[in-house]
Design a protein around this motif. Structure first.
Motif, PDB file in Angstrom:
ATOM      1  N   LYS A 148       0.834  -1.194   0.000  1.00 18.55           N
ATOM      2  CA  LYS A 148       0.000   0.000   0.000  1.00 18.55           C
ATOM      3  C   LYS A 148       0.872   1.248   0.000  1.00 18.55           C
ATOM      4  O   LYS A 148       2.043   1.213   0.407  1.00 18.55           O
ATOM      5  N   LEU A 149       0.286   2.337  -0.456  1.00 20.83           N
ATOM      6  CA  LEU A 149       0.931   3.640  -0.414  1.00 20.83           C
ATOM      7  C   LEU A 149       0.519   4.319   0.882  1.00 20.83           C
ATOM      8  O   LEU A 149      -0.682   4.446   1.165  1.00 20.83           O
ATOM      9  N   THR A 150       1.498   4.764   1.653  1.00 22.88           N
ATOM     10  CA  THR A 150       1.174   5.317   2.968  1.00 22.88           C
ATOM     11  C   THR A 150       2.212   6.353   3.365  1.00 22.88           C
ATOM     12  O   THR A 150       3.246   6.515   2.706  1.00 22.88           O
ATOM     13  N   THR A 151       1.934   7.062   4.440  1.00 17.26           N
ATOM     14  CA  THR A 151       2.904   7.998   5.014  1.00 17.26           C
ATOM     15  C   THR A 151       3.669   7.287   6.117  1.00 17.26           C
ATOM     16  O   THR A 151       3.062   6.765   7.060  1.00 17.26           O
ATOM     17  N   ILE A 152       4.988   7.255   5.981  1.00 17.05           N
ATOM     18  CA  ILE A 152       5.831   6.525   6.930  1.00 17.05           C
ATOM     19  C   ILE A 152       6.531   7.513   7.850  1.00 17.05           C
ATOM     20  O   ILE A 152       7.144   8.489   7.393  1.00 17.05           O
ATOM     21  N   PHE A 153       6.445   7.249   9.127  1.00 16.30           N
ATOM     22  CA  PHE A 153       7.042   8.057  10.189  1.00 16.30           C
ATOM     23  C   PHE A 153       8.151   7.217  10.823  1.00 16.30           C
ATOM     24  O   PHE A 153       7.885   6.125  11.322  1.00 16.30           O
ATOM     25  N   ALA A 154       9.396   7.695  10.767  1.00 20.54           N
ATOM     26  CA  ALA A 154      10.526   6.959  11.342  1.00 20.54           C
ATOM     27  C   ALA A 154      11.184   7.812  12.415  1.00 20.54           C
ATOM     28  O   ALA A 154      11.423   9.002  12.208  1.00 20.54           O
TER      29      ALA A 154
END
Length: 399
Positions: free
Chosen positions: A4-10
Motif C-alpha cells: 500500500k501507499l502510505t505515510t511513513i514516520f521513522a
C-alpha cells in the motif's frame, strides 16, 4: 503480504547507544516515558505503530498532515519532559517522514523503499528535529500554512537520484500556531494543541539553524561508533560494510572512493589504516583531476546542500589537515602523512574558516555543479577518498 501507499514516520534517539553505555537504568526509564507520550500522540493522530526495535519506531499514517502534526507534537512533548531531566540523561528523538510504497508483513511490520527513505530522513534530522521528503512537503504545503524549509538534496542507499529534504522551520511562529487552529478538526483530542502552542517552536528551532548555518552539522559524525574499529579485518570484510565503493589507479597508487554516510575524522583515519592506506594526498593538477573524475564515476559521492540560502556541492574528504591553533585561515596545512603542501586547489576565497576553526578539507564548490576545488571543513562529510600505495617500499610515485 499486502502492499500500500502510505505515510511513513521513522524515529530514533540520537546517540542512544552512548546513553545506554553511560547509564542504562536511567536511559531505559526515560525511554519508556518518552515512548508512552509518543505512542499516545501517534494514536491521537490516527496513526499506528508498525515496527519497533529498541529506541527505533516506525509508524504509518493515512494522512501526511496528521503525521507532521504528530511529529511536531511529539517533539514538543519530549522537549517539555526533558526540562525535568538532567542534561546528560536527556534523550532526543530525530524524526523523518516520507510518503511511499510499503509491504505489510503478517506480523504488521512494514518494509520497502518508502521505509528506507523515511529512515534516511530521520538520520539527517537534528536531534529534536523533523525532516520530511518532498512528497510530504507537497501534501502539507497545500493543506496547512506550516512553514518547512528546504535544506538540500541527499542521496539514499539504492537510489540513483538524490531526494530533496525539508525541515520544520521556526521562522514563522505565527504560521505554526495558525496551522494548529485550522487543523483542530483532524485531531481527536484538542488538548494536545495547547501543548503545541506553548512548546513547538522552541523545541525545533535548533534543527533548522544547524542545518542551514553550519557547513557540516555535528550529526554527520554519527555513522561510526567509537568501538567500530576495522583493524585486523581483511579488505574484503571492510569494504563489504559500505554500499558504494569506486576504485581507480594512477601511477603507483590505488584510490578508493567510499561513501560512508557520515564519519568522524578518527573513524576515517581508522578506516584508511585498516585498508593499509591513508586519506588521499594530492600533489599535482593531474592527480587532482584524476581523483575528482573518480568521484564522479558513480552517483552518490556528492551532495547538494543549502548554505545561507545558496546551494553548495559537497564532495568527499581528502587527507589535508591543519595544525590546531594555526593562524587562520591559510597557515598550518599539511597532508595526513606529513607531506608538505606543494599543490593546492582551493576554491575561490578558501580556505575561509567560516563558523570557527576548520581543520580538514574536502572537495567542494559553490552551486549545484561539482568542481575539482577544495574547501576547509570541520568535521567530516559523507564520503572519503583513500589512497593505497602499491610500491614495495611505500614511497610516493605519482605522475
Amino acid at each position: 503480504m499486502a502492499r500500500k501507499l502510505t505515510t511513513i514516520f521513522a524515529a530514533d534517539i540520537a546517540q542512544y547507544s552512548q546513553h545506554v553505555e553511560d547509564d542504562e537504568i536511567a536511559t531505559l526509564a526515560h525511554l519508556a516515558n518518552l515512548r508512552q507520550s509518543m505512542d499516545a500522540i501517534i494514536r491521537a493522530h490516527e496513526g499506528s505503530i508498525a515496527n519497533t526495535a529498541g529506541d527505533s519506531v516506525i509508524a504509518v499514517f493515512d494522512s501526511a498532515v496528521e503525521a507532521v502534526l504528530a511529529a511536531i507534537e511529539i517533539q514538543a512533548a519530549h522537549k517539555h519532559y526533558n526540562e525535568t531531566v538532567p542534561m546528560a540523561q536527556r534523550l532526543k528523538y530525530r524524526i523523518g517522514i516520507n510518503i511511499g510504497d510499503v509491504t505489510v508483513q503478517q506480523n504488521g511490520d512494514v518494509l520497502g523503499g518508502g521505509v528506507n527513505i523515511a529512515a534516511r530522513l530521520e538520520s539527517i534530522a537534528q536531534p529534536g528535529g523533523i525532516c520530511v521528503s518532498e512528497s510530504v512537503f507537497e501534501q502539507v504545503d497545500r493543506k496547512l500554512p506550516t512553514d518547512l524549509k528546504r535544506i538540500g538534496e541527499h542521496y539514499v542507499k539504492n537510489l540513483a537520484k538524490p531526494i530533496r529534504v525539508y525541515a520544520i522551520s521556526d521562522s514563522e511562529e505565527g504560521l505554526l500556531a495558525l496551522s494548529r487552529r485550522k487543523t483542530i478538526g483532524f485531531i481527536r483530542k484538542p488538548v494536545f494543541l495547547a501543548t503545541l502552542a506553548v512548546l513547538t517552536v522552541v523545541a525545533l528551532g535548533a534543527s533548522v539553524y544547524v542545518l542551514t548555518q553550519q557547513r557540516t552539522p555535528e550529526w554527520a559524525q554519527r555513522a561510526y561508533k567509537k568501538d567500530e574499529s576495522v583493524q585486523g579485518k581483511s579488505e574484503k570484510e571492510i569494504l563489504a560494510k559500505f554500499d558504494l565503493v569506486t576504485q581507480g589507479y594512477l601511477g603507483q597508487s590505488r584510490y578508493l572512493v567510499i561513501r560512508t554516510w557520515g564519519a568522524s575524522m578518527p573513524a576515517l583515519l581508522d578506516l584508511a589504516a585498516g585498508l593499509k592506506g591513508h586519506l588521499v594526498t594530492i600533489t599535482s593538477p593531474e592527480e587532482n583531476q584524476f581523483v575528482y573524475d573518480l568521484t564522479l564515476k558513480e552517483p552518490g559521492y556528492w551532495v547538494v546542500q543549502d548554505v545561507g540560502g545558496q546551494p553548495q556541492s559537497s564532495g568527499p574528504m581528502i587527507g589535508l589537515m591543519q595544525d590546531d591553533g594555526a593562524a587562520e585561515p591559510a597557515n598550518g596545512w599539511h597532508w595526513v602523512d606529513g607531506e608538505p603542501l606543494s599543490f593546492t586547489a582551493w576554491a575561490p576565497y578558501q580556505p575561509g574558516n567560516s563558523g570557527g576553526h576548520q581543520n580538514y578539507a574536502q572537495f567542494r564548490a559553490d552551486g549545484r555543479e561539482p568542481k575539482p576545488t577544495w574547501d576547509d571543513i570541520d568535521p567530516a562529510q559523507d564520503s572519503v577518498v583513500i589512497e593505497i600505495e602499491v610500491t614495495q617500499i611505500g614511497q610516493r610515485a605519482k605522475r
